[in-house]
Design an enzyme around this catalytic site. Sequence first.
Site, short mmCIF file in Angstrom:
data_model
loop_
_atom_site.label_atom_id
_atom_site.label_comp_id
_atom_site.label_asym_id
_atom_site.label_seq_id
_atom_site.Cartn_x
_atom_site.Cartn_y
_atom_site.Cartn_z
N GLY A 207 -24.40 -4.75 -8.18
CA GLY A 207 -23.71 -5.80 -8.42
C GLY A 207 -23.57 -6.71 -7.30
O GLY A 207 -24.00 -7.80 -6.94
N SER A 260 -5.57 -1.71 -2.54
CA SER A 260 -4.16 -1.96 -2.38
C SER A 260 -3.65 -2.95 -3.63
O SER A 260 -2.38 -3.64 -3.46
CB SER A 260 -4.13 -2.99 -1.08
OG SER A 260 -4.55 -2.30 -0.05
N GLY A 261 -4.27 -2.67 -4.73
CA GLY A 261 -3.57 -3.18 -6.09
C GLY A 261 -3.76 -4.50 -6.42
O GLY A 261 -3.15 -5.14 -7.40
N THR A 263 -6.59 -6.16 -8.19
CA THR A 263 -6.87 -6.57 -9.52
C THR A 263 -5.65 -6.07 -10.55
O THR A 263 -5.48 -6.97 -11.50
CB THR A 263 -8.04 -5.92 -9.96
OG1 THR A 263 -9.23 -6.07 -9.06
CG2 THR A 263 -8.50 -5.75 -11.48
N ASN A 264 -4.87 -5.13 -10.31
CA ASN A 264 -3.82 -4.85 -11.30
C ASN A 264 -2.83 -5.84 -11.27
O ASN A 264 -2.19 -6.09 -12.29
CB ASN A 264 -3.18 -3.48 -10.83
CG ASN A 264 -4.25 -2.26 -11.40
OD1 ASN A 264 -4.87 -2.45 -12.31
ND2 ASN A 264 -3.85 -1.13 -10.68
N ASN A 514 5.83 -5.32 -10.40
CA ASN A 514 5.48 -6.23 -9.02
C ASN A 514 5.88 -7.66 -9.28
O ASN A 514 5.96 -8.53 -8.57
CB ASN A 514 4.10 -5.93 -8.68
CG ASN A 514 3.98 -4.47 -8.25
OD1 ASN A 514 4.99 -3.76 -7.96
ND2 ASN A 514 2.66 -4.06 -8.26
#
Length: 606
Positions: A207, A260-261, A263-264, A514
């Site tokens: 990709g 390090s988060g 996308t979440n 968060n």
Amino acid sequence: MDRALADAGVTNQAVIDFVTQWAEHTGAERMEVVSASDDARLLQEGLDAGELQPVGEGMYYSRSYSKDTARSEERTIVATADEQDRGVYNNWKPSSQVRPVVEELMKGALQGKTMYVIPYLMSPKGSDLDELAAGVELTDNRSVVLQMIRMARVGIEMIDDLGDNFVKAVHVTGDLENLQQGTPEDKRNFVTVADERTILHYGSSYGGNALLGKIAHGLRQASYDGWKNGFLVEQFMLLGITDKETGKKYNIAGGFPSASGKTNLAMTLAPDALGDRFYVEFYGDDIAWIWVDGDGVLRGFNPENGVFGVAKDTNEKTNPTAIDAIQPGSGAIFTNVAYNPKTQDVWWEGKGPKPTDLDGWMDWKGEVIADRAPEHADDPWAHPNSRFTTTLEQVPNVAKDYDDPKGVEIHGIIFGGRTRDREPLIRAMDDTAEGVYDGLTLGAEATAAADGKEGVLRYDPMSMRPFLSYGEGDYAQHWLDVIGRAKNQPVFAHVNWFQRGEDGRFLWPGYRENLRPLVWLMQYRAGEVEGQQTPVGVIPKREELLLDGLDEQALADLDTVLTIDKARWQEEMANREEHLGQFRDLPEEIWEAHRRVNEKLESFEG
């Protein structure tokens, strides 16, 4: 060839000339101009050819060559005619040196093959940036076409009226089994000729190397274009938070290094206890183009049309929004996960319980898991960089205005790295130079195995280290210039979900929780809370955070994650000085911000 262009309705002579030139150079036997409306037919062709396998109803599985599973930074080059464009990170080379090499590799490489012509737009149609968002990718790979249809806006109607204002992008897969990947004779070349707005990628079908609208154009080329045309292009997520109690809406963009988060966070929902009051909307998880409009408003949009997500550890807890976006009928494509052709199921580490019945299961290399030798019994089933691709419209909380060519106002810019100590839950910065300085010193902890130094960051300015296309000093000045034009300045902040206790456990629950510090940040910008001043920014007072529903352990650990460790910060400041010292022509405003923070730390009581 001419007939294929005419039948597709291509009237733009610049497009015709570009496609014809490369069809002749590569020796393509056939040509096909594609649009999003060709998706169903191309999917069926992929299934018939064995390039795809069905995953239940309306989803698909693909597998790539085992040595072609990720971006390759050492083979990725930014080329221009001006050595002043050389930076520390952009792997610059003169275009006169590298362009002939990759063009020679592509010569005759499509003999007997179809050249797919993919006209695309990396922006909502009708934006002021259309001329810089338009491109034509030529490829010999049907899977690349299918992924591009999901990740960009594809069709000749997107660009046919733009004359020569499009990125000329050529992708040739090459003989993947004979490219000598990772050796001194490596034939792969992924070149962005930035000052010619030309992308030439040879030797991959993965990709990031092959979907040229995404990384090569959407980040690397567009970053250079933004520098020359007054806008920012960043590897940023973008989300919106609506306070249903007050009716106020806030949009936050942010950069996070790998793992390090990002996308979440981009796809998060409000925690249950705050769900009645706050609604979170998804704009994008990977790229944002940011500019100041004619009224002085800082605005941005996600140039992509889809999500190219890492499958590993994606599940109902970590990212329920992503799981909802890859359900039957979504058209999602899974790459390099485990697959069971008997049941048409897919699985990856972190998805859920590992299947106990091994019948039919094959790993990401296509090898039968039940036949593994004992010493390989615990090898991963899915590649750590396995992916899912789906369109934005499949994301259940995608913002209603995600496709608005005017973009949305940006109220906050956040940075977040993975650090086990020193970095608090959130710290806000009102000063633009200090915010830009903070972004330039963004990083995530290196492991001891990587460089022998526990707690030392691998610095990743604005999370753009792999995608910078010009010098870091110019990049810093460009940030100061663009943000400086905004009448209503964004608030900057640094976040960290990864502090650990002495026993190694995470001190903050993360994921949907968060949202709490982000709500505080917007309340701080609005003057509704004041926080407490520290040398490195304003951190929340405990009573200012919305804590309803937070578990007892998190409440007990809250004071720790809102603490500034003076000694650790002074250690970090020395590392930052060394990091920034690499960069030629760094603006004096950035050095002044560094000195200000250092001086405030000296007198800080802790």
